[in-house]
Design a protein around this motif. Structure first.
Motif, PDB file in Angstrom:
ATOM      1  N   GLN A   1       0.363  -1.023  -0.071  1.00  0.00           N
ATOM      2  CA  GLN A   1      -0.054  -0.209   0.391  1.00  0.00           C
ATOM      3  C   GLN A   1       0.231   1.171   0.129  1.00  0.00           C
ATOM      4  O   GLN A   1       1.946   1.578   0.905  1.00  0.00           O
ATOM      5  CB  GLN A   1      -1.017   0.315   1.376  1.00  0.00           C
ATOM      6  CG  GLN A   1      -1.629   1.416   1.978  1.00  0.00           C
ATOM      7  CD  GLN A   1      -3.377   1.680   0.140  1.00  0.00           C
ATOM      8  OE1 GLN A   1      -3.550   0.808  -0.039  1.00  0.00           O
ATOM      9  NE2 GLN A   1      -2.703   2.432  -0.530  1.00  0.00           N
TER      10      GLN A   1
ATOM     11  N   ASN B   1      -2.504  10.127   3.044  1.00  0.00           N
ATOM     12  CA  ASN B   1      -3.551   9.933   1.761  1.00  0.00           C
ATOM     13  C   ASN B   1      -2.796   8.886   0.811  1.00  0.00           C
ATOM     14  O   ASN B   1      -1.869   8.436   0.680  1.00  0.00           O
ATOM     15  CB  ASN B   1      -2.806  11.450   0.987  1.00  0.00           C
ATOM     16  CG  ASN B   1      -2.857  11.122  -0.185  1.00  0.00           C
ATOM     17  OD1 ASN B   1      -4.132  11.072  -0.881  1.00  0.00           O
ATOM     18  ND2 ASN B   1      -2.245  12.670  -0.575  1.00  0.00           N
TER      19      ASN B   1
ATOM     20  N   GLY C   1      -2.318   5.380  -1.873  1.00  0.00           N
ATOM     21  CA  GLY C   1      -2.560   5.468  -2.766  1.00  0.00           C
ATOM     22  C   GLY C   1      -2.389   4.460  -3.970  1.00  0.00           C
ATOM     23  O   GLY C   1      -4.386   3.852  -3.384  1.00  0.00           O
ATOM     24  N   ASN C   2      -2.444   3.566  -4.474  1.00  0.00           N
ATOM     25  CA  ASN C   2      -2.991   2.744  -5.012  1.00  0.00           C
ATOM     26  C   ASN C   2      -1.845   1.573  -4.014  1.00  0.00           C
ATOM     27  O   ASN C   2      -0.969   1.232  -3.603  1.00  0.00           O
ATOM     28  CB  ASN C   2      -2.430   2.182  -6.720  1.00  0.00           C
ATOM     29  CG  ASN C   2      -1.064   3.250  -7.214  1.00  0.00           C
ATOM     30  OD1 ASN C   2      -0.141   3.343  -6.283  1.00  0.00           O
ATOM     31  ND2 ASN C   2      -0.400   2.658  -8.147  1.00  0.00           N
TER      32      ASN C   2
ATOM     33  N   GLU D   1      -7.286  11.885  -8.312  1.00  0.00           N
ATOM     34  CA  GLU D   1      -7.553  10.187  -9.030  1.00  0.00           C
ATOM     35  C   GLU D   1      -8.369   9.033  -8.167  1.00  0.00           C
ATOM     36  O   GLU D   1      -9.082   8.252  -8.975  1.00  0.00           O
ATOM     37  CB  GLU D   1      -5.940  10.012  -9.160  1.00  0.00           C
ATOM     38  CG  GLU D   1      -5.869  10.338  -9.953  1.00  0.00           C
ATOM     39  CD  GLU D   1      -4.326  10.322 -10.635  1.00  0.00           C
ATOM     40  OE1 GLU D   1      -3.526  11.074 -11.481  1.00  0.00           O
ATOM     41  OE2 GLU D   1      -3.643   9.407  -9.736  1.00  0.00           O
ATOM     42  N   ARG D   2      -8.020   9.113  -6.986  1.00  0.00           N
ATOM     43  CA  ARG D   2      -8.788   7.797  -5.997  1.00  0.00           C
ATOM     44  C   ARG D   2     -10.775   8.404  -6.168  1.00  0.00           C
ATOM     45  O   ARG D   2     -11.350   6.556  -6.494  1.00  0.00           O
ATOM     46  CB  ARG D   2      -8.027   8.185  -4.063  1.00  0.00           C
ATOM     47  CG  ARG D   2      -9.012   6.746  -3.692  1.00  0.00           C
ATOM     48  CD  ARG D   2      -8.417   7.367  -1.879  1.00  0.00           C
ATOM     49  NE  ARG D   2      -8.583   8.467  -1.744  1.00  0.00           N
ATOM     50  CZ  ARG D   2      -7.284   8.981  -0.897  1.00  0.00           C
ATOM     51  NH1 ARG D   2      -6.211   8.958  -1.449  1.00  0.00           N
ATOM     52  NH2 ARG D   2      -7.689  10.565  -0.476  1.00  0.00           N
ATOM     53  N   TRP D   3     -10.605   9.272  -6.196  1.00  0.00           N
ATOM     54  CA  TRP D   3     -12.419   9.418  -5.621  1.00  0.00           C
ATOM     55  C   TRP D   3     -12.755   9.500  -7.155  1.00  0.00           C
ATOM     56  O   TRP D   3     -13.694   8.735  -7.726  1.00  0.00           O
ATOM     57  CB  TRP D   3     -12.421  11.148  -6.085  1.00  0.00           C
ATOM     58  CG  TRP D   3     -14.033  11.517  -6.333  1.00  0.00           C
ATOM     59  CD1 TRP D   3     -14.691  11.413  -5.320  1.00  0.00           C
ATOM     60  CD2 TRP D   3     -14.130  12.390  -7.395  1.00  0.00           C
ATOM     61  NE1 TRP D   3     -16.204  11.677  -5.393  1.00  0.00           N
ATOM     62  CE2 TRP D   3     -15.844  12.525  -7.141  1.00  0.00           C
ATOM     63  CE3 TRP D   3     -13.680  12.799  -8.304  1.00  0.00           C
ATOM     64  CZ2 TRP D   3     -16.196  13.232  -7.927  1.00  0.00           C
ATOM     65  CZ3 TRP D   3     -14.266  14.100  -8.516  1.00  0.00           C
ATOM     66  CH2 TRP D   3     -15.624  13.654  -8.847  1.00  0.00           C
TER      67      TRP D   3
ATOM     68  N   LEU E   1      -5.860   2.659  -8.456  1.00  0.00           N
ATOM     69  CA  LEU E   1      -6.038   3.743  -7.113  1.00  0.00           C
ATOM     70  C   LEU E   1      -6.633   3.099  -5.626  1.00  0.00           C
ATOM     71  O   LEU E   1      -6.456   4.186  -4.854  1.00  0.00           O
ATOM     72  CB  LEU E   1      -5.833   4.836  -7.474  1.00  0.00           C
ATOM     73  CG  LEU E   1      -4.848   5.321  -7.969  1.00  0.00           C
ATOM     74  CD1 LEU E   1      -5.323   6.951  -8.576  1.00  0.00           C
ATOM     75  CD2 LEU E   1      -3.881   5.935  -6.994  1.00  0.00           C
ATOM     76  N   VAL E   2      -7.462   2.043  -6.137  1.00  0.00           N
ATOM     77  CA  VAL E   2      -8.180   1.423  -5.222  1.00  0.00           C
ATOM     78  C   VAL E   2      -7.906  -0.103  -4.635  1.00  0.00           C
ATOM     79  O   VAL E   2      -8.637  -0.735  -5.761  1.00  0.00           O
ATOM     80  CB  VAL E   2      -9.772   2.241  -5.072  1.00  0.00           C
ATOM     81  CG1 VAL E   2      -9.837   1.561  -3.457  1.00  0.00           C
ATOM     82  CG2 VAL E   2      -9.476   3.440  -5.696  1.00  0.00           C
TER      83      VAL E   2
ATOM     84  N   ASP F   1     -11.208  -1.871  -0.010  1.00  0.00           N
ATOM     85  CA  ASP F   1     -11.506  -0.614   0.098  1.00  0.00           C
ATOM     86  C   ASP F   1     -12.695   0.125   0.701  1.00  0.00           C
ATOM     87  O   ASP F   1     -13.206   0.013  -0.138  1.00  0.00           O
ATOM     88  CB  ASP F   1     -10.525   0.976  -1.055  1.00  0.00           C
ATOM     89  CG  ASP F   1     -10.589   2.600  -1.127  1.00  0.00           C
ATOM     90  OD1 ASP F   1     -10.756   2.097   0.378  1.00  0.00           O
ATOM     91  OD2 ASP F   1     -10.461   3.034  -1.823  1.00  0.00           O
TER      92      ASP F   1
ATOM     93  N   ALA G   1     -13.617  10.060  -0.323  1.00  0.00           N
ATOM     94  CA  ALA G   1     -14.288   8.423  -0.990  1.00  0.00           C
ATOM     95  C   ALA G   1     -15.864   8.653  -0.992  1.00  0.00           C
ATOM     96  O   ALA G   1     -16.249   7.846  -1.976  1.00  0.00           O
ATOM     97  CB  ALA G   1     -14.283   7.038   0.007  1.00  0.00           C
TER      98      ALA G   1
END
Length: 385
Positions: free
Chosen positions: A99, A182, A184-185, A332-334, A340-341, A345, A354
């Motif tokens: 992670q 924060n 990330g992927n 990018e996650r959103w 990225l998830v 998650d 999210a």
């Protein structure tokens, strides 16, 4: 070779027994000191050629130090500058998952060196952890790749919860007080990320190069807690779509902006972060930036926007500064990029980051996101096809 002895719940009467053992095992020791620990009481051989006395805390008697002789520590654990504590990261099986995460917290730290050593000792216990932590008097900044099975252990190290518990945090503050980490992927264990685990002290967690003409330096210091408001990705996306003639600043360097940016963003075209202030001054002077209108700012993960936002508000007189929480990585996650998830998650890593994504609308991000680990880029172009 003896590098450290950790004594838990030590009694004052037994305090010097470990010292006697250490001397008997290694007569060449040069310096032995009693070192304070946040989560446990520690007795540790001090770094080589240490000259500063390290005081004993949490004991009901006068602090003491012993001058003895010292061997050179294992170079795999400490190398380079005295400000650095470093070790080569243990290999992670390719089939394992890592992670990626980052976080920062601007908060006064009065003893960065002491915190560095305590933190490094705790992080060494997390198997497979790699990354970098910067500690300065202005706060802490960290980037990690951690095996998914060790993520909770890492989070506990930096949180205040269960502080008195031996497995709880070891900081005198909660690093996630303002924002959660924060996330990330999640990548395969063989993905290049960081080679080492490094904890180091610096003058700044983010070197800014800000100088002012006046000589009253104390009055000229900016307050990093007054940097405008942060917008979660859904709010950011909605406001950028609704506003016309928006003042949208890409606060990264040119080599980053050239790879990708938000639609309608104006790059500062800097080569280094320290050039930012001259560019902003010039744009306000030329009236290409209007302090009376809202200004939107973004960067990779959010930390640069703290300093840019404070400068815009406090030095250039902007009334309304809005930044993207968790930066491009958070957007990018959103935005719904599966890379990225993680599969499990549950949205806890990013609070309202999210929320549901943009419901099928085209992303406002175009191109690649420049990354500061060994992957270098995260390609988001596939969302546009």
């Amino acid at each position: 070779m003896i590098n450290s002895l950790i004594i838990r719940s030590i009694q004052p009467a037994r305090l010097f027994l470990p010292a006697a053992i250490a001397i008997a095992l290694s007569p060449s020791l040069a310096y032995v000191a009693l070192v304070p620990g946040n989560s446990c009481r520690q007795f540790r051989i001090a770094p080589p050629f240490a000259t500063k006395k390290i005081l004993v805390r949490n004991f009901p008697f006068r602090p003491s130090t012993l001058s003895l002789s010292l061997p050179t520590p294992d170079s795999s654990y400490t190398q380079g500058s005295p400000a650095v504590r470093s070790m080569k990261a243990l290999p992670v099986p390719t089939e394992s998952k890592l992670q990626l995460l980052s976080f920062y917290h601007f908060i006064p730290i009065f003893e960065p060196d002491e915190l560095r050593d305590t933190l490094f000792e705790r992080l060494q216990t997390i198997s497979g952890l790699r990354g970098t932590v910067y500690i300065a008097k202005e706060g802490i900044n960290a980037q990690f790749a951690v095996p998914t099975g060790e993520l909770d252990n890492l989070i506990r190290v930096f949180g205040r919860k269960n502080y008195e518990d031996i497995g709880g945090g070891c900081l005198p503050f909660d690093a996630f007080e303002k924002n959660p980490p924060n996330m990330g992927n999640v990548v395969d264990g063989g993905t290049p990320t960081f080679d080492r685990l490094i904890v180091r002290t610096r003058d700044y967690i983010l070197r800014d190069g800000i100088t002012f003409d006046d000589k009253e330096s104390e009055d000229s210091k900016l307050d990093w807690s007054d940097a405008g408001i942060e917008l979660a990705p859904p709010q950011w996306d909605e406001q950028l779509r609704q506003r016309k003639n928006i003042q949208l600043l890409d606060c990264r360097n040119k080599y980053e902006s050239d790879q990708g940016s938000f639609v309608s963003a104006k790059p500062l075209n800097t080569q280094t972060f320290g050039e930012t202030w001259e560019v902003l001054d010039s744009q306000v002077k030329s009236q290409s930036l209007d302090p009376s209108e809202p200004v939107y700012i973004f960067c990779t993960g959010g930390i640069r926007c703290v300093k840019v936002g404070a400068y815009l508000k406090q030095h250039l007189g902007f009334d309304d500064v809005r930044s993207l929480r968790h930066g491009i990585i958070g957007y990018e996650r959103w935005d719904g990029d599966d890379s990225l998830v993680s599969d499990n998650d549950d949205g806890n890593s990013g609070s309202d980051d999210a929320q549901d994504n943009q419901g099928g609308r085209d992303s406002l991000w175009r191109g690649d996101n420049f990354l500061f680990d060994k992957r270098r880029f995260h390609d988001t172009s596939k969302k546009e096809s």
